[in-house]
Design an enzyme around this catalytic site. Structure first.
Site, PDB file in Angstrom:
ATOM      1  CG  HIS A   1      39.034  84.167 -10.156  1.00  0.00           C
ATOM      2  ND1 HIS A   1      39.977  83.708 -11.055  1.00  0.00           N
ATOM      3  CD2 HIS A   1      39.541  83.918  -8.915  1.00  0.00           C
ATOM      4  CE1 HIS A   1      41.001  83.199 -10.387  1.00  0.00           C
ATOM      5  NE2 HIS A   1      40.765  83.314  -9.088  1.00  0.00           N
ATOM      6  CD  GLU A   2      37.692  84.361  -5.528  1.00  0.00           C
ATOM      7  OE1 GLU A   2      38.625  85.144  -5.700  1.00  0.00           O
ATOM      8  OE2 GLU A   2      37.870  83.195  -5.106  1.00  0.00           O
TER       9      GLU A   2
ATOM     10  CE1 TYR B   1      45.042  83.893  -8.767  1.00  0.00           C
ATOM     11  CE2 TYR B   1      47.342  83.927  -8.092  1.00  0.00           C
ATOM     12  CZ  TYR B   1      45.999  83.944  -7.771  1.00  0.00           C
ATOM     13  OH  TYR B   1      45.613  84.014  -6.450  1.00  0.00           O
TER      14      TYR B   1
END
Length: 569
Positions: free
Chosen positions: A351-352, A426
């Site tokens: 994700h990051e 999100y």
């Protein structure tokens, strides 16, 4: 949780109650098993009237808009004992209009020591977090100017991860880190603390006790022993960078490196965790393979790719991704989507790092459009799954997001105000993108390839740019030759998800259908019938009729492909 009473034609869905952490850091927290909740949850209370500090930081006011950032050199000294920071930021900018004042930002808790243009000390006025700098002569449009902003003080820990925090590692050695997306870069260094304008390049110099290492953004240039027990670490960022992405990570790090398809990869972990880091950080190559396959090459190749261990969950600091997932798959040891897919990979690495494409390369102009970072990055998590495990598992992974949607307030919020949009940016945003894929998929051979080509071109068109929601929608409208504006608006600018109303008449063998949606003109095509024998209908907000041999119980809607509700009557 009880489901509120509903009318005969009202729509409902099975959703889960889930909570994200405070948005100081990107990844959502693990959630408990799904419970039943109404689709239209209790609306959020009206937002509080923005205070002056929120407006000064959030608005792109006249003293920001009159100049264009070109370059920063942040040169600081960090004292772990005094828990202080001191130094200067050299700021180079080009005037876009004649003027004699600009706005730079610094939290009121830090001291402005002096501001210089050459040898001339400049006057300034502080108002909340804004520092209005006045020049003795008019700065002319098109001309470039440089100032040195000297400051010092003790950053006050704020937010879930402190903004700038002075902590200790398990051995008692200093561990100092920054994470400031929501609270703003100005919580620890003077900058034009907004999203719209980025410097074209940057140098970062950080002096720390010589037993420690600083890891910041960009490529490592070198280190210099200052002869007083401190060593300066120098880094060069050769791409545009947003101020909140700028990071300090100071600890007694161990370092190892690798390469992947010509990309330099560097990894930093506490010595006690080095073996675990070498094993876990190997997943970064698979992440690069997946995202480069769908979107194009890693966007900051000249600066390299770094993973840096931190004591919080993680953050997408450009070319220096912060990692705190405890060297385990899933998210903090949990299958956080509860569908059996996330334990296969390290959520924080995927994700990051995905934010290097969406968030760092493509950046929203305003925090209100933060879904451009979060929805697209969350969606490409499913592409990581699709690349490594296949489309069925990707679809299963996507279903895990549904339980996290709240539908309490719109995703796109008021612009020009310091305020973080709701967590629906999100998961609801990502489900909207998955719905868009199904909408554009005509169920003919090559549909996936066409979608991936659109996704690749979308990213390539906007990379290294700062954009608004309207630009995203306009691009998709143009490239698909469709008016997708009502679809985007329904999911982004309203609360409830659309509901397909189906009214069956067994006597005539027909079903009447229409969309219940807040956005006028909403007309999402959708597959109905039976699995394997779908037909596409295009409901509008007026009743239409379809001849069908299927009963109400036999008639299905492909709700695994579209984020919608269905009401059968």
């Amino acid at each position: 949780m009880d489901i509120p009473s509903i009318t005969r034609l009202a729509c409902f869905a099975i959703l889960a109650s889930a909570t994200l952490p405070a948005q100081t850091v990107k990844p959502p927290v693990a959630t408990p098993p799904a419970t039943v909740a109404a689709t239209a949850n209790t609306p959020a209370p009206p937002p509080a009237t923005p205070n002056r500090a929120q407006i000064l930081r959030g608005a792109y006011g006249p003293y920001r808009a009159n100049n264009d950032l070109l370059y920063y050199h942040l040169d600081v000294r960090v004292d772990p004992v005094a828990k202080s920071i001191a130094g200067k930021n050299t700021i180079r900018f080009r005037m876009l209009a004649d003027g004699s004042r600009i706005q730079i930002d610094l939290t009121p808790g830090l001291k402005v020591d002096r501001i210089l243009m050459g040898a001339t000390e400049l006057k300034y006025t502080r108002d909340e977090g804004a520092v209005f700098i006045d020049f003795p002569q008019t700065l002319r449009k098109g001309q470039t100017y440089t100032i040195d902003f000297h400051y010092s003080g003790n950053p006050v820990a704020k937010g879930r991860f402190g903004g700038m925090s002075f902590e200790k590692d398990p051995t008692g050695s200093p561990w100092i880190f920054t994470a400031c997306e929501d609270d703003g870069a100005s919580i620890w260094w003077p900058s034009k603390d907004q999203w719209r304008d980025e410097v074209e390049s940057m140098d970062i110099s950080v002096a720390v006790p010589s037993t420690l290492t600083d890891v910041s953004n960009g490529r490592f240039v070198g280190k210099t022993d200052l002869g007083d027990g401190y060593t300066r670490w120098d880094w060069h960022v050769s791409y545009p960078i947003n101020s909140y992405d700028v990071a300090l990570n100071i600890a007694g790090y161990a370092h190892f490196s690798d390469t992947h398809n010509g990309l330099d990869m560097d990894f930093y972990a506490l010595p006690a965790d080095l073996d675990k880091a070498k094993k876990q950080f190997a997943q970064a190559k698979g992440m690069l393979d997946a995202f480069e396959h769908y979107l194009g090459e890693y966007p900051f190749a000249r600066d390299g790719y770094k993973l840096v261990q931190v004591p919080y969950a993680g953050m997408e600091h450009q070319s220096a991704v912060a990692y705190g997932n405890q060297f385990d798959n899933g998210y903090l040891h949990v299958d956080w989507t509860h569908v059996g897919i996330s334990p296969r990979f390290d959520f924080i690495i995927v994700h990051e790092s995905g934010h290097e494409w969406f968030g760092n390369s493509i950046t929203a102009n305003d925090e209100a459009d933060m879904w451009i970072h979060e929805a697209w990055d969350t969606y490409i998590e499913s592409l990581y799954v699709e690349y490594h495990y296949g489309k069925p598992d990707a679809m299963k992974y996507i279903t895990g997001w549904r339980a996290k949607v709240k539908n309490r307030e719109p995703i796109v919020t008021e612009r020009g105000v310091e305020a973080t949009p709701p967590q629906d940016m999100y998961f609801k945003g990502a489900l909207m993108i998955a719905t868009l894929r199904s909408m554009l998929d005509d169920d003919k051979p090559g549909a996936d390839a066409r979608w991936f080509a659109l996704l690749h071109d979308f990213y390539q068109h906007f990379k290294y740019r700062n954009i608004d929601t309207e630009q995203v929608v306009a691009w998709w409208n143009e490239r698909t030759h469709r008016n997708l504006t009502p679809v985007f608006n329904q999911y982004l600018r309203h609360t409830a998800i659309p509901c397909l109303e189906l009214n069956f008449d067994p006597a005539t063998g027909t079903v009447n259908y229409k969309w219940q949606a807040e956005e006028q003109g909403f007309n999402l095509p959708i597959r109905v019938g039976t699995p394997g024998h779908w037909q596409v209908i295009t409901p509008t907000q007026q009743w239409q009729v379809l001849k069908t041999p299927l009963t109400k119980e036999q008639f299905s809607v492909a709700t695994d492909l579209y984020f919608v509700n269905v009401s059968k009557t």
